[in-house]
Design an enzyme around this catalytic site. Structure first.
Site, PDB file in Angstrom:
ATOM      1  N   THR A 128       0.980  -1.123   0.070  1.00 28.91           N
ATOM      2  CA  THR A 128      -0.005   0.045  -0.140  1.00 28.91           C
ATOM      3  C   THR A 128       0.728   1.200   0.030  1.00 28.91           C
ATOM      4  OG1 THR A 128      -1.406   1.415   1.444  1.00 28.91           O
ATOM      5  CG2 THR A 128      -0.204  -0.199   2.484  1.00 28.91           C
ATOM      6  N   ASP A 129       0.076   2.440  -0.477  1.00 32.84           N
ATOM      7  CA  ASP A 129       0.993   3.487  -0.415  1.00 32.84           C
ATOM      8  C   ASP A 129       1.127   4.195   0.961  1.00 32.84           C
ATOM      9  OD1 ASP A 129      -1.788   4.176  -0.126  1.00 32.84           O
ATOM     10  OD2 ASP A 129      -1.822   5.806  -1.612  1.00 32.84           O
ATOM     11  N   GLU A 130       0.321   3.644   2.123  1.00 37.26           N
ATOM     12  CA  GLU A 130       0.026   4.328   3.272  1.00 37.26           C
ATOM     13  C   GLU A 130       1.588   4.082   3.944  1.00 37.26           C
ATOM     14  OE1 GLU A 130      -3.297   3.725   5.764  1.00 37.26           O
ATOM     15  OE2 GLU A 130      -4.425   3.741   4.188  1.00 37.26           O
ATOM     16  N   LYS A 177       2.169  -3.267   7.368  1.00 43.41           N
ATOM     17  CA  LYS A 177       2.714  -3.499   5.870  1.00 43.41           C
ATOM     18  C   LYS A 177       3.792  -2.988   5.308  1.00 43.41           C
ATOM     19  CE  LYS A 177      -0.086  -4.660   3.051  1.00 43.41           C
ATOM     20  NZ  LYS A 177      -0.297  -5.921   2.494  1.00 43.41           N
ATOM     21  N   TYR A 188      -2.013  -0.484  10.986  1.00 46.20           N
ATOM     22  CA  TYR A 188      -2.063  -1.187   9.671  1.00 46.20           C
ATOM     23  C   TYR A 188      -0.873  -0.810   8.769  1.00 46.20           C
ATOM     24  CZ  TYR A 188      -3.419  -1.382   4.614  1.00 46.20           C
ATOM     25  OH  TYR A 188      -3.394  -1.960   3.396  1.00 46.20           O
TER      26      TYR A 188
HETATM   27  P1  NAD Z   1      -9.778  -7.472   2.041  1.00 47.09           P
HETATM   28  O1  NAD Z   1      -9.818  -6.992   3.626  1.00 47.09           O
HETATM   29  O2  NAD Z   1     -10.945  -7.035   1.285  1.00 47.09           O
HETATM   30  O3  NAD Z   1      -9.485  -8.742   1.602  1.00 47.09           O
HETATM   31  C1  NAD Z   1      -8.293  -9.585   2.617  1.00 47.09           C
HETATM   32  C2  NAD Z   1      -8.469 -11.007   2.358  1.00 47.09           C
HETATM   33  O4  NAD Z   1      -7.636 -11.629   2.983  1.00 47.09           O
HETATM   34  C3  NAD Z   1      -9.829 -11.645   2.837  1.00 47.09           C
HETATM   35  O5  NAD Z   1     -10.380 -12.480   1.746  1.00 47.09           O
HETATM   36  C4  NAD Z   1      -9.350 -12.548   4.147  1.00 47.09           C
HETATM   37  O6  NAD Z   1     -10.205 -13.426   4.356  1.00 47.09           O
HETATM   38  C5  NAD Z   1      -7.927 -12.678   3.683  1.00 47.09           C
HETATM   39  N1  NAD Z   1      -7.230 -13.090   4.876  1.00 47.09           N
HETATM   40  C6  NAD Z   1      -7.091 -12.089   6.156  1.00 47.09           C
HETATM   41  N2  NAD Z   1      -6.505 -12.677   7.110  1.00 47.09           N
HETATM   42  C7  NAD Z   1      -5.866 -13.753   6.350  1.00 47.09           C
HETATM   43  C8  NAD Z   1      -5.153 -15.041   7.121  1.00 47.09           C
HETATM   44  N3  NAD Z   1      -4.677 -14.790   8.234  1.00 47.09           N
HETATM   45  N4  NAD Z   1      -4.830 -15.909   6.171  1.00 47.09           N
HETATM   46  C9  NAD Z   1      -5.405 -16.081   5.145  1.00 47.09           C
HETATM   47  N5  NAD Z   1      -6.238 -15.240   4.393  1.00 47.09           N
HETATM   48  C10 NAD Z   1      -6.401 -14.210   5.325  1.00 47.09           C
HETATM   49  O7  NAD Z   1      -8.527  -6.451   1.478  1.00 47.09           O
HETATM   50  P2  NAD Z   1      -8.209  -5.892   0.015  1.00 47.09           P
HETATM   51  O8  NAD Z   1      -8.713  -4.272   0.315  1.00 47.09           O
HETATM   52  O9  NAD Z   1      -8.732  -6.614  -0.879  1.00 47.09           O
HETATM   53  O10 NAD Z   1      -6.863  -5.688   0.199  1.00 47.09           O
HETATM   54  C11 NAD Z   1      -5.839  -6.960  -0.302  1.00 47.09           C
HETATM   55  C12 NAD Z   1      -4.410  -6.411  -0.267  1.00 47.09           C
HETATM   56  O11 NAD Z   1      -3.923  -5.327  -0.957  1.00 47.09           O
HETATM   57  C13 NAD Z   1      -4.078  -6.068   1.169  1.00 47.09           C
HETATM   58  O12 NAD Z   1      -2.776  -6.651   1.277  1.00 47.09           O
HETATM   59  C14 NAD Z   1      -3.806  -4.553   1.028  1.00 47.09           C
HETATM   60  O13 NAD Z   1      -2.821  -4.020   2.273  1.00 47.09           O
HETATM   61  C15 NAD Z   1      -3.677  -4.086  -0.211  1.00 47.09           C
HETATM   62  N6  NAD Z   1      -4.036  -2.820  -0.655  1.00 47.09           N
HETATM   63  C16 NAD Z   1      -5.324  -2.544  -0.581  1.00 47.09           C
HETATM   64  C17 NAD Z   1      -5.796  -1.377  -1.384  1.00 47.09           C
HETATM   65  C18 NAD Z   1      -7.070  -0.923  -0.891  1.00 47.09           C
HETATM   66  O14 NAD Z   1      -7.394   0.039  -1.420  1.00 47.09           O
HETATM   67  N7  NAD Z   1      -7.979  -1.981  -0.614  1.00 47.09           N
HETATM   68  C19 NAD Z   1      -4.704  -0.604  -1.692  1.00 47.09           C
HETATM   69  C20 NAD Z   1      -3.456  -0.954  -1.800  1.00 47.09           C
HETATM   70  C21 NAD Z   1      -3.041  -1.951  -1.073  1.00 47.09           C
HETATM   71  O1  DAU Z   2      -4.306   4.177   0.401  1.00 49.36           O
HETATM   72  C1  DAU Z   2      -4.413   2.619   0.385  1.00 49.36           C
HETATM   73  C2  DAU Z   2      -5.296   2.277   1.437  1.00 49.36           C
HETATM   74  O2  DAU Z   2      -6.497   2.424   1.329  1.00 49.36           O
HETATM   75  C3  DAU Z   2      -5.089   0.657   1.635  1.00 49.36           C
HETATM   76  O3  DAU Z   2      -4.072   0.235   2.136  1.00 49.36           O
HETATM   77  C4  DAU Z   2      -6.346   0.211   2.741  1.00 49.36           C
HETATM   78  O4  DAU Z   2      -6.311  -1.180   2.822  1.00 49.36           O
HETATM   79  C5  DAU Z   2      -7.668   0.862   2.413  1.00 49.36           C
HETATM   80  O5  DAU Z   2      -8.598   0.210   3.426  1.00 49.36           O
HETATM   81  C6  DAU Z   2      -7.512   2.104   2.203  1.00 49.36           C
HETATM   82  O6  DAU Z   2      -7.215   3.090   3.569  1.00 49.36           O
HETATM   83  P1  DAU Z   2      -8.067   4.436   3.751  1.00 49.36           P
HETATM   84  O7  DAU Z   2      -8.057   4.434   5.347  1.00 49.36           O
HETATM   85  O8  DAU Z   2      -7.687   5.365   2.958  1.00 49.36           O
HETATM   86  O9  DAU Z   2      -9.607   3.913   3.438  1.00 49.36           O
HETATM   87  P2  DAU Z   2     -10.981   4.167   4.143  1.00 49.36           P
HETATM   88  O10 DAU Z   2     -12.115   3.526   3.076  1.00 49.36           O
HETATM   89  O11 DAU Z   2     -10.988   3.367   5.424  1.00 49.36           O
HETATM   90  O12 DAU Z   2     -11.146   5.507   4.460  1.00 49.36           O
HETATM   91  C7  DAU Z   2     -10.784   6.554   3.215  1.00 49.36           C
HETATM   92  C8  DAU Z   2     -10.848   7.963   3.582  1.00 49.36           C
HETATM   93  O13 DAU Z   2     -12.237   8.282   4.172  1.00 49.36           O
HETATM   94  C9  DAU Z   2      -9.837   8.313   4.984  1.00 49.36           C
HETATM   95  O14 DAU Z   2      -9.422   9.589   4.997  1.00 49.36           O
HETATM   96  C10 DAU Z   2     -10.869   7.862   6.202  1.00 49.36           C
HETATM   97  C11 DAU Z   2     -12.324   8.537   5.673  1.00 49.36           C
HETATM   98  N1  DAU Z   2     -13.460   7.928   6.032  1.00 49.36           N
HETATM   99  C12 DAU Z   2     -13.592   6.589   6.055  1.00 49.36           C
HETATM  100  C13 DAU Z   2     -14.719   5.766   6.554  1.00 49.36           C
HETATM  101  C14 DAU Z   2     -14.755   4.345   6.587  1.00 49.36           C
HETATM  102  C15 DAU Z   2     -14.757   8.489   6.492  1.00 49.36           C
HETATM  103  O15 DAU Z   2     -14.550   9.866   6.495  1.00 49.36           O
HETATM  104  N2  DAU Z   2     -15.748   8.017   6.923  1.00 49.36           N
HETATM  105  C16 DAU Z   2     -15.662   6.727   7.158  1.00 49.36           C
HETATM  106  O16 DAU Z   2     -16.864   6.106   7.545  1.00 49.36           O
END
Ligand code: NAD
Ligand code: DAU
Length: 350
Positions: free
Chosen positions: A131-133, A160, A156
């Protein structure tokens, strides 16, 4: 015939990656390894679950003995690792779970890969999806490049960042064939409605308050999930071992502006008077340690591997809203918890 273990394939991004690899590469065998936590939903993969080159295995990456056995049985050529605890708010409540899955789970996979491939890394690949975080937060200007120093703030992002360091350490120390990508915020279909965009769509549909943290001034850089899956495909096939790529949509939005846009799109689609849904916006206590702004510079990926996003944000958001309107059953199953029974129904006889 290439065999790839994709971890976290029942989650949001993982299900798009599994679908892309299963349908684009019929000659590959795809093993989806997922624990099916609250975020894992096999209904995300209903359309491809009977494909002959797809297999689901339920398991926990924290269980080293299980991972070892899986590598022995499946004999994978590659791993694409997405399994993680992914929600920042949950990491603030329960950091240890994030250390277990994101750090220990990743090291277990690295150990199994190192042991099973035993130094013969030539036709192997360990791809870590990050992730970019990990880069922390930006002020009003600037962008994250691959050279930006790591500065994570939430449990988180700290977990990562730690897993990224372990992947690099295994590449440097043991010569593992490893690549990492760091992506910005994804949006699209099958996104669990704890995250901002699907939560807002769901609440607008239900005429429930839309919680906006702080003043809604935080900025995120949004990328359509299918473009992320395509970037992973390109990097998986073309990147050199030891490289890192940033992935992003060059698409920054203040949360409050994005939520207003969603309200306006849904007013039109639901036949409500303009401004009706925006009345649901409710400012709530800010997230602790809330990063102000993320923005990705994806020039390296464009120049070296030729990837750019395929659609605009307007197109992607329209597709996403339409998907959530057309898939009420998926949303109902997720919000009622019924999706967690799908595994028993589908997989008891396998
Ligand atoms: P998600 O939470 O939707 O899915 C995570 C999956 O991992 C689920 O299916 C869960 O059952 C599985 N999992 C969790 N713990 C586990 C374990 N101990 N063993 C096996 N499986 C397990 O997550 P996502 O949003 O699809 O993110 C996927 C990946 O991409 C993550 O590594 C996250 O850090 C990265 N990522 C997410 C975003 C985003 O915007 N969502 C952006 C950049 C990177
Ligand atoms: O940048 C990549 C990341 O993006 C991933 O690595 C994470 O897995 C993914 O969950 C996401 O993280 P964020 O914290 O940015 O996503 P989230 O949807 O939780 O929140 C997006 C923005 O909105 C953040 O500034 C918090 C805000 N927010 C979020 C929720 C859930 C609100 O204002 N209200 C809300 O109810």
């Amino acid at each position: 015939m290439k065999k790839i273990i994709i971890t976290g394939g029942a989650g949001f991004i993982g299900s798009h990656v599994v679908r892309r690899f299963v349908t684009t590469y019929p000659g590959y065998q795809i093993v989806n390894l997922d624990k099916l936590t609250y975020a894992g939903n096999l209904e995300n993969l209903r359309d491809i679950e009977h494909n002959s080159n797809y297999k689901f295995v339920k398991g926990d990456i924290v269980d080293a003995a299980f991972i070892d056995e899986l590598f022995k049985n499946e004999k994978p050529d590659a791993v694409i690792h997405l399994a993680a605890e992914s929600h920042v708010d949950r990491s603030i409540t329960n950091p240890l779970e994030f250390v277990m899955t994101n750090v220990i789970g990743t090291v277990n996979l690295l150990n199994a890969a190192k042991k099973y491939w035993a130094g013969n890394y030539e036709n192997t690949r360990f791809y870590h999806v990050s992730t970019d975080e990990v880069y922390g937060t930006l002020g009003e200007t600037g962008m994250f490049t691959e050279e930006t120093a790591y500065d994570p703030h939430s449990p988180y992002s700290a977990s990562k960042a730690s897993s990224d360091h372990f992947v690099r350490a295994y590449q440097d120390t043991y010569g593992l064939n490893a690549v990492i990508s760091n992506c910005s915020n994804n949006y699209g279909s099958y996104h669990f409605p704890e995250k901002l965009i699907p939560l807002s769509i769901h609440n607008i549909k239900q005429s429930k308050p839309i919680p906006v943290y702080g003043k809604g001034e935080n900025v995120r850089d949004w990328l359509w999930v299918e473009d992320h899956a395509r970037a992973i495909d390109v990097i998986f096939h073309k990147a050199k071992s030891g490289t890192t790529y940033n992935i992003g949509g060059h698409n920054e939005w203040k949360n409050i502006d994005l939520i207003r846009l969603l309200c306006s799109i849904l007013d039109k689609k639901l036949g409500r008077p303009e401004g009706e849904s925006a009345k649901l916006i409710t400012f709530v206590t800010d997230r602790a340690g809330h990063d102000l702004r993320y923005a990705i510079d994806a020039t390296k990926l464009k120049e070296e591997l030729g990837w750019t996003p395929s659609i605009t944000f307007e197109q992607g958001l329209e597709k996403t809203v339409d998907w959530y309107l057309a898939n009420q059953e998926w949303l109902d199953h997720v919000t009622s918890g019924q999706y967690q029974q799908y595994y028993e129904g589908q997989y008891t006889n396998r």
